[in-house]
Write an enzyme that holds these catalytic residues in place. Sequence first.
Site, PDB file in Angstrom:
ATOM      1  N   ASP A 236     -18.859 -14.037 -30.477  1.00 54.98           N
ATOM      2  CA  ASP A 236     -17.979 -14.060 -31.750  1.00 54.98           C
ATOM      3  C   ASP A 236     -16.838 -13.229 -31.523  1.00 54.98           C
ATOM      4  O   ASP A 236     -16.649 -12.023 -31.772  1.00 54.98           O
ATOM      5  CB  ASP A 236     -18.865 -13.697 -32.935  1.00 54.98           C
ATOM      6  CG  ASP A 236     -18.350 -13.563 -34.168  1.00 54.98           C
ATOM      7  OD1 ASP A 236     -17.255 -13.487 -34.288  1.00 54.98           O
ATOM      8  OD2 ASP A 236     -19.086 -13.183 -34.989  1.00 54.98           O
TER       9      ASP A 236
ATOM     10  N   CYS B   7     -27.034 -12.284 -26.558  1.00 53.44           N
ATOM     11  CA  CYS B   7     -25.800 -13.055 -26.497  1.00 53.44           C
ATOM     12  C   CYS B   7     -25.223 -12.202 -25.219  1.00 53.44           C
ATOM     13  O   CYS B   7     -24.910 -12.874 -24.459  1.00 53.44           O
ATOM     14  CB  CYS B   7     -24.896 -12.440 -27.569  1.00 53.44           C
ATOM     15  SG  CYS B   7     -25.369 -13.389 -29.065  1.00 53.44           S
TER      16      CYS B   7
ATOM     17  N   TYR C 185     -32.738  -6.699 -26.728  1.00 52.74           N
ATOM     18  CA  TYR C 185     -32.260  -5.949 -25.710  1.00 52.74           C
ATOM     19  C   TYR C 185     -32.965  -4.499 -25.349  1.00 52.74           C
ATOM     20  O   TYR C 185     -33.247  -4.523 -24.035  1.00 52.74           O
ATOM     21  CB  TYR C 185     -30.977  -5.302 -26.193  1.00 52.74           C
ATOM     22  CG  TYR C 185     -30.102  -6.611 -26.273  1.00 52.74           C
ATOM     23  CD1 TYR C 185     -29.364  -7.452 -25.346  1.00 52.74           C
ATOM     24  CD2 TYR C 185     -29.556  -6.889 -27.767  1.00 52.74           C
ATOM     25  CE1 TYR C 185     -28.449  -8.303 -25.687  1.00 52.74           C
ATOM     26  CE2 TYR C 185     -28.835  -7.934 -28.282  1.00 52.74           C
ATOM     27  CZ  TYR C 185     -28.243  -8.512 -27.060  1.00 52.74           C
ATOM     28  OH  TYR C 185     -27.443  -9.772 -27.207  1.00 52.74           O
TER      29      TYR C 185
ATOM     30  N   ARG D 185     -23.204 -15.070 -23.046  1.00 54.17           N
ATOM     31  CA  ARG D 185     -23.486 -16.511 -23.118  1.00 54.17           C
ATOM     32  C   ARG D 185     -22.672 -17.116 -24.317  1.00 54.17           C
ATOM     33  O   ARG D 185     -22.294 -18.205 -24.552  1.00 54.17           O
ATOM     34  CB  ARG D 185     -24.834 -17.113 -23.289  1.00 54.17           C
ATOM     35  CG  ARG D 185     -25.530 -16.202 -24.556  1.00 54.17           C
ATOM     36  CD  ARG D 185     -26.933 -17.097 -24.791  1.00 54.17           C
ATOM     37  NE  ARG D 185     -27.484 -16.409 -25.933  1.00 54.17           N
ATOM     38  CZ  ARG D 185     -27.321 -16.750 -27.262  1.00 54.17           C
ATOM     39  NH1 ARG D 185     -26.517 -17.805 -27.325  1.00 54.17           N
ATOM     40  NH2 ARG D 185     -27.800 -16.198 -28.180  1.00 54.17           N
TER      41      ARG D 185
ATOM     42  N   GLU E 251     -25.730   1.997 -31.616  1.00 50.56           N
ATOM     43  CA  GLU E 251     -26.206   0.682 -31.260  1.00 50.56           C
ATOM     44  C   GLU E 251     -26.753   0.934 -30.000  1.00 50.56           C
ATOM     45  O   GLU E 251     -27.631   0.418 -29.253  1.00 50.56           O
ATOM     46  CB  GLU E 251     -25.343  -0.350 -31.459  1.00 50.56           C
ATOM     47  CG  GLU E 251     -26.014  -1.834 -31.056  1.00 50.56           C
ATOM     48  CD  GLU E 251     -25.264  -3.014 -30.744  1.00 50.56           C
ATOM     49  OE1 GLU E 251     -24.132  -2.649 -29.917  1.00 50.56           O
ATOM     50  OE2 GLU E 251     -25.401  -4.226 -31.401  1.00 50.56           O
TER      51      GLU E 251
ATOM     52  N   TRP F  58     -27.640  -4.657 -37.592  1.00 49.27           N
ATOM     53  CA  TRP F  58     -28.677  -5.558 -37.202  1.00 49.27           C
ATOM     54  C   TRP F  58     -29.592  -5.998 -38.305  1.00 49.27           C
ATOM     55  O   TRP F  58     -30.654  -6.698 -38.180  1.00 49.27           O
ATOM     56  CB  TRP F  58     -29.770  -4.963 -36.215  1.00 49.27           C
ATOM     57  CG  TRP F  58     -28.793  -4.945 -34.854  1.00 49.27           C
ATOM     58  CD1 TRP F  58     -28.214  -4.185 -34.287  1.00 49.27           C
ATOM     59  CD2 TRP F  58     -28.918  -6.173 -34.014  1.00 49.27           C
ATOM     60  NE1 TRP F  58     -27.611  -4.809 -33.041  1.00 49.27           N
ATOM     61  CE2 TRP F  58     -28.000  -5.951 -32.734  1.00 49.27           C
ATOM     62  CE3 TRP F  58     -29.700  -7.488 -34.158  1.00 49.27           C
ATOM     63  CZ2 TRP F  58     -28.019  -6.826 -31.889  1.00 49.27           C
ATOM     64  CZ3 TRP F  58     -29.511  -8.205 -33.141  1.00 49.27           C
ATOM     65  CH2 TRP F  58     -28.661  -7.731 -31.907  1.00 49.27           C
TER      66      TRP F  58
HETATM   67  N1  THF Z   1     -24.289 -12.701 -34.543  1.00 52.16           N
HETATM   68  C1  THF Z   1     -22.871 -12.950 -34.974  1.00 52.16           C
HETATM   69  N2  THF Z   1     -22.528 -14.081 -35.629  1.00 52.16           N
HETATM   70  N3  THF Z   1     -21.866 -12.285 -34.445  1.00 52.16           N
HETATM   71  C2  THF Z   1     -22.264 -10.940 -33.722  1.00 52.16           C
HETATM   72  O1  THF Z   1     -21.155 -10.501 -33.421  1.00 52.16           O
HETATM   73  C3  THF Z   1     -23.403 -10.642 -33.659  1.00 52.16           C
HETATM   74  N4  THF Z   1     -23.648  -9.338 -32.658  1.00 52.16           N
HETATM   75  C4  THF Z   1     -25.110  -9.021 -32.962  1.00 52.16           C
HETATM   76  C5  THF Z   1     -25.860  -9.945 -33.247  1.00 52.16           C
HETATM   77  N5  THF Z   1     -25.660 -11.109 -33.732  1.00 52.16           N
HETATM   78  C6  THF Z   1     -24.543 -11.818 -33.824  1.00 52.16           C
HETATM   79  C7  THF Z   1     -24.760  -8.190 -34.219  1.00 52.16           C
HETATM   80  N6  THF Z   1     -23.745  -7.080 -34.202  1.00 52.16           N
HETATM   81  C8  THF Z   1     -21.030  -6.600 -37.096  1.00 52.16           C
HETATM   82  C9  THF Z   1     -20.884  -6.045 -35.906  1.00 52.16           C
HETATM   83  C10 THF Z   1     -21.574  -6.357 -34.993  1.00 52.16           C
HETATM   84  C11 THF Z   1     -22.821  -7.146 -35.066  1.00 52.16           C
HETATM   85  C12 THF Z   1     -23.112  -7.575 -36.504  1.00 52.16           C
HETATM   86  C13 THF Z   1     -21.974  -7.304 -37.417  1.00 52.16           C
HETATM   87  C14 THF Z   1     -19.998  -6.356 -38.197  1.00 52.16           C
HETATM   88  O2  THF Z   1     -20.114  -6.851 -39.202  1.00 52.16           O
HETATM   89  N7  THF Z   1     -18.860  -5.517 -38.076  1.00 52.16           N
HETATM   90  C15 THF Z   1     -17.875  -5.397 -39.016  1.00 52.16           C
HETATM   91  C16 THF Z   1     -18.105  -4.008 -40.069  1.00 52.16           C
HETATM   92  C17 THF Z   1     -19.464  -3.434 -39.677  1.00 52.16           C
HETATM   93  C18 THF Z   1     -19.748  -2.212 -40.664  1.00 52.16           C
HETATM   94  O3  THF Z   1     -18.690  -1.442 -41.069  1.00 52.16           O
HETATM   95  O4  THF Z   1     -20.931  -2.018 -40.863  1.00 52.16           O
HETATM   96  C19 THF Z   1     -16.553  -5.142 -38.510  1.00 52.16           C
HETATM   97  O5  THF Z   1     -15.580  -5.225 -39.177  1.00 52.16           O
HETATM   98  O6  THF Z   1     -16.535  -5.047 -37.242  1.00 52.16           O
HETATM   99  C20 THF Z   1     -22.875  -9.261 -31.856  1.00 52.16           C
HETATM  100  O7  THF Z   1     -23.274  -8.639 -30.645  1.00 52.16           O
END
Ligand code: THF
Length: 264
Positions: A169, A146, A94, A166, A58, A80
């Site tokens: 999560d 974010c 970004y 800002r 990423e 994403w």
């Molecule tokens: N939206 C929300 N609600 N939370 C976020 O953390 C978030 N981001 C980015 C954009 N919008 C967001 C996207 N980044 C995961 C991790 C980062 C993300 C989105 C999803 C996630 O699901 N992680 C899991 C497993 C990933 C996998 O195995 O594919 C994990 O357990 O960490 C934050 O900048």
Amino acid sequence: MQLYLQLLEKVLKQGIPKRDRTGIGTYSLFGEQLRIDLTQGFPLLTTKKLYWKAIVYELLWFLRGDTNTRYLHQNGITIWDEWADENGNLGRIYGAQWRSWRGANGKTVDQIAWVIEQIKKDPDSRRLIVSAWNPAELEQMALPPCHVLFQFYVHYPYLSCKLYQRSGDIFLGVPFNIASYSLLTHLIAQVCGLIPKEFIHSFGDIHLYANHVDQAKIQLGREPKPLPKVYINPKLDSIDNLSFEDIELEGYDPHPAIKAAVAV
Ligand code: THF
């Protein structure tokens, strides 16, 4: 990463119930900060397994100035996908702002190249800033940034970085964000001939989603393990020559992953 766990516990215990855009509901605090010492190991959570490859790709994707999920997919990363359109596009997020901010008269600014040049030329500068928050283009983004703005600080031979986020999560995104910006600090330090020192992470609204409460409690019951180390290829001299192989993670032995649904 005791600091992260302390903040997770604080949000769990003291966060105020707050409605949010996604409709899930959160427990939320405003204005928290983590101050992470990068000389004590790499801050990758050990109380659950993080998907390191996704964190690295990423960041490489942002640094390429890329805003289409194709490159992420080529490397097996789907984090994403929820926000992309049918062609994988995320709009002016970004990568676009970091590498080609659109200014007046059609002039574009490569903020990453600029900040690296400034760190080298004028390390005492108080303007070592990269901003992803471009009010004129918010409507062209699949999601407004974010992690909004970061600033570097040189105290030779060290480099520190401070991020303003800002919205955070805390269970899913923040561990990614901590690792991503800590890695960015290592990379920028390497290409500028400096040593990474501190990553300071400031939050606006930091929240635990209501459907992550059980997962948070599981994590808080686990004992942290020794932090891994990250090594950057010492020959790397330009951010534009960077590849996945220039980054090496050593000694990461986390507790198992904890599944949680991402709020869209
Ligand atoms: N939206 C929300 N609600 N939370 C976020 O953390 C978030 N981001 C980015 C954009 N919008 C967001 C996207 N980044 C995961 C991790 C980062 C993300 C989105 C999803 C996630 O699901 N992680 C899991 C497993 C990933 C996998 O195995 O594919 C994990 O357990 O960490 C934050 O900048």
